[in-house]
Design a protein around this motif. Structure first.
Motif, PDB file in Angstrom:
ATOM      1  N   PRO A  23      16.602  10.715   0.158  1.00 32.61           N
ATOM      2  CA  PRO A  23      16.484  12.165   0.373  1.00 32.61           C
ATOM      3  C   PRO A  23      17.410  12.659   1.485  1.00 32.61           C
ATOM      4  O   PRO A  23      17.811  11.883   2.354  1.00 32.61           O
ATOM      5  CB  PRO A  23      15.009  12.344   0.778  1.00 32.61           C
ATOM      6  CG  PRO A  23      14.505  10.993   1.140  1.00 32.61           C
ATOM      7  CD  PRO A  23      15.362   9.995   0.441  1.00 32.61           C
ATOM      8  N   GLU A  34       6.595   2.452 -10.208  1.00 32.01           N
ATOM      9  CA  GLU A  34       5.243   2.721 -10.719  1.00 32.01           C
ATOM     10  C   GLU A  34       5.308   3.424 -12.077  1.00 32.01           C
ATOM     11  O   GLU A  34       4.717   4.503 -12.247  1.00 32.01           O
ATOM     12  CB  GLU A  34       4.457   3.584  -9.720  1.00 32.01           C
ATOM     13  CG  GLU A  34       4.528   3.034  -8.306  1.00 32.01           C
ATOM     14  CD  GLU A  34       3.171   2.799  -7.680  1.00 32.01           C
ATOM     15  OE1 GLU A  34       2.160   2.761  -8.407  1.00 32.01           O
ATOM     16  OE2 GLU A  34       3.141   2.621  -6.455  1.00 32.01           O
ATOM     17  N   GLU A  73       0.828  -1.210   0.000  1.00 30.60           N
ATOM     18  CA  GLU A  73       0.000   0.000   0.000  1.00 30.60           C
ATOM     19  C   GLU A  73       0.863   1.263   0.000  1.00 30.60           C
ATOM     20  O   GLU A  73       2.053   1.213   0.313  1.00 30.60           O
ATOM     21  CB  GLU A  73      -0.856   0.032   1.263  1.00 30.60           C
ATOM     22  CG  GLU A  73      -1.918  -1.019   1.316  1.00 30.60           C
ATOM     23  CD  GLU A  73      -2.482  -1.087   2.723  1.00 30.60           C
ATOM     24  OE1 GLU A  73      -3.525  -0.466   2.964  1.00 30.60           O
ATOM     25  OE2 GLU A  73      -1.854  -1.728   3.578  1.00 30.60           O
ATOM     26  N   THR A  76       9.157   3.177  -2.576  1.00 31.29           N
ATOM     27  CA  THR A  76      10.024   4.134  -3.287  1.00 31.29           C
ATOM     28  C   THR A  76      11.353   4.316  -2.557  1.00 31.29           C
ATOM     29  O   THR A  76      12.413   4.327  -3.188  1.00 31.29           O
ATOM     30  CB  THR A  76       9.299   5.488  -3.434  1.00 31.29           C
ATOM     31  OG1 THR A  76       8.172   5.287  -4.272  1.00 31.29           O
ATOM     32  CG2 THR A  76      10.202   6.548  -4.054  1.00 31.29           C
ATOM     33  N   LEU A  77      11.314   4.444  -1.239  1.00 29.02           N
ATOM     34  CA  LEU A  77      12.564   4.640  -0.493  1.00 29.02           C
ATOM     35  C   LEU A  77      13.492   3.443  -0.680  1.00 29.02           C
ATOM     36  O   LEU A  77      14.712   3.607  -0.813  1.00 29.02           O
ATOM     37  CB  LEU A  77      12.271   4.868   0.996  1.00 29.02           C
ATOM     38  CG  LEU A  77      11.678   6.238   1.355  1.00 29.02           C
ATOM     39  CD1 LEU A  77      11.306   6.284   2.837  1.00 29.02           C
ATOM     40  CD2 LEU A  77      12.652   7.379   1.033  1.00 29.02           C
ATOM     41  N   GLY A 114       6.984   2.143   1.967  1.00 27.13           N
ATOM     42  CA  GLY A 114       8.444   2.202   1.838  1.00 27.13           C
ATOM     43  C   GLY A 114       8.979   1.684   0.509  1.00 27.13           C
ATOM     44  O   GLY A 114      10.188   1.472   0.378  1.00 27.13           O
TER      45      GLY A 114
HETATM   46  N1  LIG Z   1      11.776  12.937   1.739  1.00 26.84           N
HETATM   47  C1  LIG Z   1      11.036  12.449   2.723  1.00 26.84           C
HETATM   48  N2  LIG Z   1      10.984  13.075   3.909  1.00 26.84           N
HETATM   49  C2  LIG Z   1      10.221  12.623   4.932  1.00 26.84           C
HETATM   50  N3  LIG Z   1       9.466  11.500   4.850  1.00 26.84           N
HETATM   51  C3  LIG Z   1       9.483  10.829   3.693  1.00 26.84           C
HETATM   52  C4  LIG Z   1      10.264  11.257   2.567  1.00 26.84           C
HETATM   53  N4  LIG Z   1      10.075  10.370   1.554  1.00 26.84           N
HETATM   54  C5  LIG Z   1       9.209   9.439   2.024  1.00 26.84           C
HETATM   55  N5  LIG Z   1       8.861   9.709   3.299  1.00 26.84           N
HETATM   56  C6  LIG Z   1       7.915   8.953   4.122  1.00 26.84           C
HETATM   57  O1  LIG Z   1       8.303   7.591   4.097  1.00 26.84           O
HETATM   58  C7  LIG Z   1       7.174   6.739   3.969  1.00 26.84           C
HETATM   59  C8  LIG Z   1       7.402   5.781   2.835  1.00 26.84           C
HETATM   60  O2  LIG Z   1       7.483   6.518   1.639  1.00 26.84           O
HETATM   61  P1  LIG Z   1       7.635   5.823   0.213  1.00 26.84           P
HETATM   62  O3  LIG Z   1       7.560   6.925  -0.798  1.00 26.84           O
HETATM   63  O4  LIG Z   1       8.819   4.933   0.186  1.00 26.84           O
HETATM   64  O5  LIG Z   1       6.293   4.941   0.152  1.00 26.84           O
HETATM   65  P2  LIG Z   1       5.650   4.153  -1.062  1.00 26.84           P
HETATM   66  O6  LIG Z   1       5.357   2.780  -0.581  1.00 26.84           O
HETATM   67  O7  LIG Z   1       6.516   4.263  -2.272  1.00 26.84           O
HETATM   68  O8  LIG Z   1       4.284   4.940  -1.280  1.00 26.84           O
HETATM   69  P3  LIG Z   1       3.535   5.362  -2.624  1.00 26.84           P
HETATM   70  O9  LIG Z   1       2.923   4.100  -3.162  1.00 26.84           O
HETATM   71  O10 LIG Z   1       2.534   6.339  -2.131  1.00 26.84           O
HETATM   72  O11 LIG Z   1       4.562   5.956  -3.549  1.00 26.84           O
HETATM   73  C9  LIG Z   1       5.966   7.635   3.767  1.00 26.84           C
HETATM   74  O12 LIG Z   1       5.229   7.657   4.963  1.00 26.84           O
HETATM   75  C10 LIG Z   1       6.531   8.985   3.477  1.00 26.84           C
HETATM   76  O13 LIG Z   1       5.755   9.990   4.072  1.00 26.84           O
END
Ligand SMILES: Nc1ncnc2c1ncn2[C@@H]1O[C@H](COP(=O)(O)OP(=O)(O)OP(=O)(O)O)[C@@H](O)[C@H]1O
Length: 322
Positions: free
Chosen positions: A59, A179, A42, A48-49, A46
């Motif tokens: 970042p 994505e 969902e 993207t990170l 995490g």
């Molecule tokens: N630059 C940032 N600074 C602070 N928090 C961040 C940053 N990037 C991501 N986060 C936080 O880390 C968490 C995971 O983010 P991420 O983008 O990895 O999720 P995701 O699974 O890829 O979501 P999505 O499907 O919405 O892209 C999120 O709660 C987001 O708010």
């Protein structure tokens, strides 16, 4: 065989002023040559990170712990210059929004020839010919015209194809695709997905395919890693995981998939919420939403273990069942 990508116990902590959160808590992930490994889950779990950590592009304010090895080389401790070389040769990223990958005031052709020139040490006519060929290989009509276009002059689908050409122009062994079709309409998205798969089969590069869409993962991936609250709860071959999920969260995700014969059911209808990334949770991160949770789940974090030959799941139920 050494893996193209090996992530072990990756956690990412982000500091903003006094606030600290850990959106990636413990991710293990392996991608072998020629494999298309899905990373599903969902929003905010995490994905993207984890993808950015693979390229050393986290970042500012982030601290990565654990290990991320690309083609056997540790990324988490790499200096910026070596990272740039790694990104040129071993690994490239395809983003959700192609517009962010391109410099808006430089033509597509100039941006492509720059990357090709760096990789092949080619210039002038040779680099231009190679760039035109790359654009042709991603199915762009009139590649000569695209070469002279600025990013804003292309449609979303064309720009996404151009970004794939840009990512592939350095001939990396691994592509992280985050994505890549979400922003496109259904038909264009399907064509771009097919293109990625055809190129992958032609060139044999490995792919980390990030998506929140399980149908897309089934369509494209050979293996799948299910993320929940910054940790991998289940991973294995795509059919095994999606046809016979071992983890209660994977089952919940699949149950929430919209079906043609029934109205869409939302995952939000599961009781409870995802733990916040700044919350300390001692037990299983899914325990507060899991219908099968028992006492042990509330105070001990389950470790990932083999549930059959190729598959792992982090769930106490599997251990208790033995
Ligand atoms: N630059 C940032 N600074 C602070 N928090 C961040 C940053 N990037 C991501 N986060 C936080 O880390 C968490 C995971 O983010 P991420 O983008 O990895 O999720 P995701 O699974 O890829 O979501 P999505 O499907 O919405 O892209 C999120 O709660 C987001 O708010």
């Amino acid at each position: 065989m050494s893996a193209l990508l090996e992530i072990e116990g990756l956690s990412v902590t982000i500091r903003r002023g006094r606030h600290e959160s850990t959106p990636v808590r413990s991710v293990d992930l392996r991608v072998d040559a020629g494999e298309v490994a899905g990373v599903v889950g969902e929003t905010g779990c995490g994905k993207t990170l984890t993808g950015l950590a693979t390229l050393g592009l986290l970042p500012p304010g982030s601290v990565a712990r654990g290990s991320v090895r690309v083609a056997g080389r540790e990324v988490t401790t790499m200096d910026e210059r070596t990272l740039r070389e790694l990104r040129g040769r071993e690994v490239a990223m395809v983003f959700q929004n192609a517009a962010t990958a391109f410099d808006p005031v430089t033509t597509i052709g100039r941006q492509l020839t720059r990357v090709i020139g760096m990789r092949d040490r080619s210039r002038g006519g040779a680099a231009t010919a190679a760039a035109v060929e790359r654009l042709r290989s991603v199915g762009l009509p009139e590649p000569d015209r695209v070469m002279g276009s600025y990013p804003h002059q292309l449609s979303g689908g064309m720009l996404q194809r151009a970004m794939i050409a840009l990512a592939l122009s350095a001939r990396p062994r691994l592509i992280v695709a985050d994505e890549p079709t979400t922003a496109l309409d259904v038909t264009v998205a399907r064509r771009v997905r097919r293109l990625l798969l055809t190129l992958q089969q032609e060139h044999g590069f490995g792919v980390v395919f990030i998506t929140h869409d399980l149908a897309e993962a089934r369509d494209l991936c050979t293996s799948v890693n299910v993320l929940y609250a910054g940790t991998v709860v289940e991973s294995g071959p795509v059919e095994q995981v999606l046809d016979g999920p071992a983890h209660p969260y994977t089952r919940a995700l699949l149950a929430a998939l919209p079906r043609l014969d029934a109205p869409a059911r939302r995952l939000a209808s599961l009781a409870g919420t995802v733990p916040r990334s700044d919350a300390a949770v001692a037990g299983c991160l899914f325990a507060n939403r899991c219908a099968e949770a028992f006492e042990r789940c509330r105070h001990e974090r389950p470790r990932s273990r083999a549930v059959d030959d190729d598959r792992t799941a982090a769930c106490h139920l599997w251990e208790e069942a033995r």
